[in-house]
Design an enzyme around this catalytic site. Structure first.
Site, PDB file in Angstrom:
ATOM      1  N   SER A   1       8.797 -37.550 -33.147  1.00 33.80           N
ATOM      2  CA  SER A   1       8.447 -38.750 -32.386  1.00 33.80           C
ATOM      3  C   SER A   1       6.950 -38.800 -32.134  1.00 33.80           C
ATOM      4  O   SER A   1       6.338 -37.819 -31.765  1.00 33.80           O
ATOM      5  CB  SER A   1       9.198 -38.756 -31.056  1.00 33.80           C
ATOM      6  OG  SER A   1       8.842 -37.634 -30.292  1.00 33.80           O
ATOM      7  N   ASP A   2       6.364 -39.952 -32.367  1.00 30.79           N
ATOM      8  CA  ASP A   2       4.946 -40.143 -32.072  1.00 30.79           C
ATOM      9  C   ASP A   2       4.736 -41.551 -31.546  1.00 30.79           C
ATOM     10  O   ASP A   2       5.704 -42.287 -31.315  1.00 30.79           O
ATOM     11  CB  ASP A   2       4.079 -39.824 -33.295  1.00 30.79           C
ATOM     12  CG  ASP A   2       4.348 -40.754 -34.476  1.00 30.79           C
ATOM     13  OD1 ASP A   2       4.383 -41.987 -34.265  1.00 30.79           O
ATOM     14  OD2 ASP A   2       4.522 -40.249 -35.593  1.00 30.79           O
TER      15      ASP A   2
ATOM     16  N   TYR B   1      14.377 -38.794 -40.553  1.00 33.27           N
ATOM     17  CA  TYR B   1      13.687 -38.343 -41.767  1.00 33.27           C
ATOM     18  C   TYR B   1      14.598 -38.503 -42.970  1.00 33.27           C
ATOM     19  O   TYR B   1      15.737 -38.037 -42.964  1.00 33.27           O
ATOM     20  CB  TYR B   1      13.272 -36.885 -41.615  1.00 33.27           C
ATOM     21  CG  TYR B   1      12.061 -36.670 -40.744  1.00 33.27           C
ATOM     22  CD1 TYR B   1      11.346 -37.738 -40.202  1.00 33.27           C
ATOM     23  CD2 TYR B   1      11.608 -35.386 -40.475  1.00 33.27           C
ATOM     24  CE1 TYR B   1      10.229 -37.529 -39.426  1.00 33.27           C
ATOM     25  CE2 TYR B   1      10.492 -35.169 -39.688  1.00 33.27           C
ATOM     26  CZ  TYR B   1       9.797 -36.245 -39.162  1.00 33.27           C
ATOM     27  OH  TYR B   1       8.685 -36.023 -38.389  1.00 33.27           O
TER      28      TYR B   1
ATOM     29  N   LYS C   1       0.443 -34.944 -30.806  1.00 34.69           N
ATOM     30  CA  LYS C   1       0.535 -36.391 -30.927  1.00 34.69           C
ATOM     31  C   LYS C   1      -0.003 -37.019 -29.640  1.00 34.69           C
ATOM     32  O   LYS C   1       0.329 -36.562 -28.531  1.00 34.69           O
ATOM     33  CB  LYS C   1       1.987 -36.813 -31.128  1.00 34.69           C
ATOM     34  CG  LYS C   1       2.598 -36.244 -32.397  1.00 34.69           C
ATOM     35  CD  LYS C   1       2.000 -36.870 -33.648  1.00 34.69           C
ATOM     36  CE  LYS C   1       2.693 -36.360 -34.901  1.00 34.69           C
ATOM     37  NZ  LYS C   1       2.205 -37.050 -36.107  1.00 34.69           N
TER      38      LYS C   1
ATOM     39  N   ASP D   1      -3.471 -36.551 -32.922  1.00 35.60           N
ATOM     40  CA  ASP D   1      -3.011 -37.528 -33.921  1.00 35.60           C
ATOM     41  C   ASP D   1      -2.498 -38.772 -33.208  1.00 35.60           C
ATOM     42  O   ASP D   1      -1.508 -38.711 -32.489  1.00 35.60           O
ATOM     43  CB  ASP D   1      -1.887 -36.881 -34.745  1.00 35.60           C
ATOM     44  CG  ASP D   1      -1.372 -37.789 -35.857  1.00 35.60           C
ATOM     45  OD1 ASP D   1      -1.807 -38.949 -35.950  1.00 35.60           O
ATOM     46  OD2 ASP D   1      -0.511 -37.318 -36.631  1.00 35.60           O
TER      47      ASP D   1
ATOM     48  N   ASN E   1      -1.604 -41.651 -34.753  1.00 36.96           N
ATOM     49  CA  ASN E   1      -0.676 -42.436 -35.562  1.00 36.96           C
ATOM     50  C   ASN E   1      -0.952 -43.934 -35.517  1.00 36.96           C
ATOM     51  O   ASN E   1      -0.041 -44.735 -35.318  1.00 36.96           O
ATOM     52  CB  ASN E   1       0.768 -42.126 -35.159  1.00 36.96           C
ATOM     53  CG  ASN E   1       1.188 -40.732 -35.601  1.00 36.96           C
ATOM     54  OD1 ASN E   1       1.027 -39.773 -34.833  1.00 36.96           O
ATOM     55  ND2 ASN E   1       1.658 -40.581 -36.809  1.00 36.96           N
TER      56      ASN E   1
ATOM     57  N   GLU F   1      -6.894 -37.846 -35.609  1.00 40.47           N
ATOM     58  CA  GLU F   1      -6.200 -38.288 -36.816  1.00 40.47           C
ATOM     59  C   GLU F   1      -5.661 -39.711 -36.658  1.00 40.47           C
ATOM     60  O   GLU F   1      -5.126 -40.064 -35.609  1.00 40.47           O
ATOM     61  CB  GLU F   1      -5.052 -37.308 -37.059  1.00 40.47           C
ATOM     62  CG  GLU F   1      -4.257 -37.560 -38.301  1.00 40.47           C
ATOM     63  CD  GLU F   1      -3.334 -36.372 -38.618  1.00 40.47           C
ATOM     64  OE1 GLU F   1      -3.719 -35.215 -38.331  1.00 40.47           O
ATOM     65  OE2 GLU F   1      -2.233 -36.611 -39.129  1.00 40.47           O
TER      66      GLU F   1
ATOM     67  N   ASP G   1      -1.107 -37.193 -49.076  1.00 43.23           N
ATOM     68  CA  ASP G   1       0.341 -37.062 -48.874  1.00 43.23           C
ATOM     69  C   ASP G   1       0.989 -37.045 -50.258  1.00 43.23           C
ATOM     70  O   ASP G   1       0.586 -37.794 -51.149  1.00 43.23           O
ATOM     71  CB  ASP G   1       0.852 -38.250 -48.059  1.00 43.23           C
ATOM     72  CG  ASP G   1       2.349 -38.199 -47.814  1.00 43.23           C
ATOM     73  OD1 ASP G   1       2.752 -37.818 -46.698  1.00 43.23           O
ATOM     74  OD2 ASP G   1       3.119 -38.543 -48.729  1.00 43.23           O
TER      75      ASP G   1
ATOM     76  N   HIS H   1      -1.468 -33.965 -45.330  1.00 40.19           N
ATOM     77  CA  HIS H   1      -0.360 -34.289 -44.443  1.00 40.19           C
ATOM     78  C   HIS H   1       0.907 -33.642 -44.992  1.00 40.19           C
ATOM     79  O   HIS H   1       1.138 -33.650 -46.200  1.00 40.19           O
ATOM     80  CB  HIS H   1      -0.171 -35.807 -44.405  1.00 40.19           C
ATOM     81  CG  HIS H   1       1.084 -36.245 -43.705  1.00 40.19           C
ATOM     82  ND1 HIS H   1       2.152 -36.823 -44.364  1.00 40.19           N
ATOM     83  CD2 HIS H   1       1.443 -36.175 -42.407  1.00 40.19           C
ATOM     84  CE1 HIS H   1       3.106 -37.108 -43.490  1.00 40.19           C
ATOM     85  NE2 HIS H   1       2.708 -36.719 -42.299  1.00 40.19           N
ATOM     86  N   ALA H   2       1.724 -33.094 -44.098  1.00 39.76           N
ATOM     87  CA  ALA H   2       3.026 -32.581 -44.539  1.00 39.76           C
ATOM     88  C   ALA H   2       4.001 -32.684 -43.379  1.00 39.76           C
ATOM     89  O   ALA H   2       3.718 -33.316 -42.364  1.00 39.76           O
ATOM     90  CB  ALA H   2       2.906 -31.165 -45.083  1.00 39.76           C
ATOM     91  N   GLY H   3       5.163 -32.059 -43.538  1.00 36.04           N
ATOM     92  CA  GLY H   3       6.232 -32.225 -42.550  1.00 36.04           C
ATOM     93  C   GLY H   3       7.321 -33.073 -43.173  1.00 36.04           C
ATOM     94  O   GLY H   3       7.585 -32.966 -44.371  1.00 36.04           O
TER      95      GLY H   3
ATOM     96  N   GLU I   1      -0.974 -29.018 -43.343  1.00 35.75           N
ATOM     97  CA  GLU I   1      -0.080 -29.185 -42.191  1.00 35.75           C
ATOM     98  C   GLU I   1       1.255 -28.479 -42.447  1.00 35.75           C
ATOM     99  O   GLU I   1       1.733 -28.421 -43.576  1.00 35.75           O
ATOM    100  CB  GLU I   1       0.165 -30.682 -41.952  1.00 35.75           C
ATOM    101  CG  GLU I   1       0.975 -30.965 -40.696  1.00 35.75           C
ATOM    102  CD  GLU I   1       0.958 -32.447 -40.310  1.00 35.75           C
ATOM    103  OE1 GLU I   1       0.619 -33.280 -41.172  1.00 35.75           O
ATOM    104  OE2 GLU I   1       1.265 -32.748 -39.139  1.00 35.75           O
TER     105      GLU I   1
END
Lengths: 444, 444
Positions: B23-24, B32, B220, B248, B250, B274, B324, B351-353, B382
């Protein structure tokens, strides 16, 4: 009250590649298409809101899937509430936190939102019994400002700026409306200039354009520079010195290549150079504009959203902004772009042609002519005489001008017979000519 | 020789919104997801090339439709020819003149091309018996340059520039490879910092990150400034002065808002800021970067293509470029971006995750560490410890480092059992928990 009861999407394709209509340096064989959406309610008036995303063939089914993904945002909703607060409706669609990832605010998903937004505007205008341009031009400045999402825009325009621009025009609206109805809105034509046409057809169509009253034509360039110089020379010789000739490279060049190429065309008096490079490349457009001055740079038909529009304006990357009715998220976002352009003194000359783009975009320019800049002198709307016969209220272009629509709606409704005939892949135009169906679609 | 015999797309979704993971400020409840593609051939080796586009839930079916639209570009083709000339393969996919209209080169259609390109790279690497990073790092500079489409890039990098950078690294490759294998590639973690976590969980995860050897964490921000100041203070107090803390936003802010907000966080020593604003807004990023200096600006995970990357570099709009693995058109386009960054001295911290983004993007950084910049000091990837268990070759992250994969392929293959369990909407995770299925999808 009434509820929105259905959202239907259809894949409509015209086999234009068979005639080389619409061929340019990047799009050699387009099949002009529409991912077409209809939004119905249970109101007794029976009105349906219709709109579309224009595509050029393959992938129209992807656009269709994206529109369908928005179904649950509208179906079941209170129609009056959705239509009365189109600002909120727009924000709910654009800021769906999961769908937003698919852009954000660009490409297939953003254009799908545009189609749904435009269909809702068509429905609202039909209910109001007004053509969209007049409906918008009758709204109060505060209502109009509320349609716009100013996120990411406030370094270039604030809500207060927008309100000021719109309020200044209120006392002028009635007179401007009369003038628009008397004089029409200037058009220019791209009909003569497609790359696939031979010299005889090019010259004949140039002559016809002049005879039809157009003061500007446009040629596609970017395939071969010597060939472009020759075709430009032929067009200039045919139309004489008083007709403006713009050229359109359809994103073909890098920076140095653009400058070199345009220098070859400069002697023929170029009205503007359109899409010299990538539509995302604000900085390259700015560099090209600086180096080819005073020839104007034009761009915008592939401008993904209002943030790119803002930067093109901030960087002085172009001096002719070409909004498109179905590239961004519909009427609301184009209103934001019109306001940005008005604030910064950039002229807007919309992209049109394709399927129904003329029918749709004229409403935005005419709104601007009444309730925003009032400019009928330096602006013009592109016109191509393709496929208008498939619309319930086709454009009225005579004497080189668009004449204001009077029928209620946004102009985006197609004829039922056309929808059935050109449905892909089952309509008779496609099922009877299977060999012309793109492979990618036939097997999928 | 072998033929490509099939392209299968699957809609895979993980119900991560149930736990507030991920969550951001802009994405309060992501599920996801992966639009997952498998490409099979009739070769006796039985290898399948697998890859995906990462999305966050609704609309994954749109992404699936876009990948399916590419089927006829690959199915039936000579597999050796397609894999041997991946530069040509990329250009054929990206320059399909009809599909291109749906971007161009951005959004759903462009990401779909990325998935197909990445699946082909996975297949090539499996056939070669090498992990992708090593396969790429063993290719000749000329072969690598041919993978890149330099259209729209030549004002910032030419093929000759790229060749020079790659050739300079050839004599260093062997030693750099040993060093990478001995030292690993630096990682940082976002695990502690999601907006949905309470203070106790935040502090505990911060402590665990330090204990696990990470030298940088990320929080975040962008929901509420006072709350962000408080959480940043808590994190700083927990990890001490020697651990870097990035934040970050977002894409939450406009320019002035970003600057004001970041000033409040400045006392806590911010490693980078970010995505302060729209990912399309090169000029706004540049303005923010200028005003918050020397705090670095980071961006790129939503960067639509290499043209935006180029402009971010040209405008000095950021100093940390976050590629990404699934946003642009695959390995080839990320190679173009790595080359741009190398030429202009910008560090790349991917970027990752998400789902499998760590597994995929590590190969690009490790290629860079061997065959391009060799930078293992200022760069980091990341890391988020979600969902790795669903991959055949999950990342190996220990002691705050990514350790180079040794298994053949691109790391993008998921386990068959996971694919079945999380298939949407028919897999048991979804069919057994119908109330959690987003409305937009259940009815469509």
């Amino acid at each position: 009250m009434s509820r929105i009861t259905g959202l239907r999407v259809r894949d409509i394709r015209f086999p234009t590649s068979r005639e080389h209509d619409g061929s340019d340096a990047m799009n050699p064989a387009p099949d002009y298409s529409a991912a077409y959406v209809e939004i119905a309610t249970d109101a007794l008036d029976g009105h349906v809101g219709s709109a579309f995303v224009f595509t050029i063939g393959r992938g129209n089914e992807v656009q269709e899937a994206a529109i369908a993904a928005l179904r649950e945002h509208v179906v079941g909703a209170d129609a009056e509430a959705v239509l009365a607060d189109m600002g909120d409706t727009w924000r709910r669609l654009v800021h769906d936190s999961q769908l937003r990832w698919l852009g954000p605010e660009k490409g297939v998903m953003h254009m799908a939102i545009g189609a749904v937004v435009n269909a809702l505007w068509d429905l609202r205008a039909k209910r109001a019994g007004q053509p969209l341009w007049a409906l918008l031009a009758d709204m109060s400045p505060a209502e109009l400002v509320d349609l716009v999402d100013f996120r990411y825009l406030t370094d270039a325009i604030t809500p207060a700026d927008a309100l000021g621009l719109l309020e200044a025009a209120v006392p002028l609206r009635a007179e401007r409306k009369r003038r628009l109805e008397q004089r029409g809105y200037p058009a220019y034509t791209t009909t003569p200039g497609w790359l696939g046409y031979d010299d005889e057809k090019l010259a004949r169509l140039c002559r016809e354009a002049v005879d039809d009253g157009f003061a500007q034509i446009k040629l596609k360039v970017g395939g071969d520079v010597d060939e472009d110089v020759r075709r430009m020379g032929l067009a200039r010789a045919t139309v004489g010195p008083d007709i403006r000739i713009a050229v359109d490279a359809n994103q073909r060049w890098d920076v140095d290549e653009a400058v070199t190429w345009i220098e070859r065309l400069r002697p023929f008096d170029v009205a503007w150079v359109e899409e010299p490079t990538s539509p995302d490349d604000v900085l390259a457009h700015a560099e090209i504009a600086r180096r080819i001055a005073p020839i104007p740079v034009a761009t915008g038909e592939h401008m993904a959203n209002r943030v790119i529009a803002k930067q093109l304006i901030q960087a002085r990357a172009m001096s002719v902004l070409q909004i498109d009715a179905t590239r961004v998220a519909g009427v609301n976002e184009n209103l934001a772009i019109l306001l940005l352009a008005a604030k910064h003194g950039v002229r807007v000359c919309p992209h049109a042609g394709g399927v129904g783009l003329c029918e749709a975009v004229q409403h935005l320019s005419m709104f601007d002519a009444v309730a925003l800049t009032g400019d009928l002198d330096t602006r013009c709307i592109e016109y191509v005489d393709h496929l208008h016969e498939h619309f319930v209220t086709p454009v009225d272009v005579r004497d080189g001008r668009y004449w204001p629509p009077t029928a209620p709606g946004a102009g985006t409704e197609m004829l039922g017979g056309s929808l059935d005939t050109y449905s892909f892949p089952d309509g008779p135009v496609w099922s009877a000519a299977d060999e012309t169906i793109p492979d990618a679609v036939r097997v999928a």
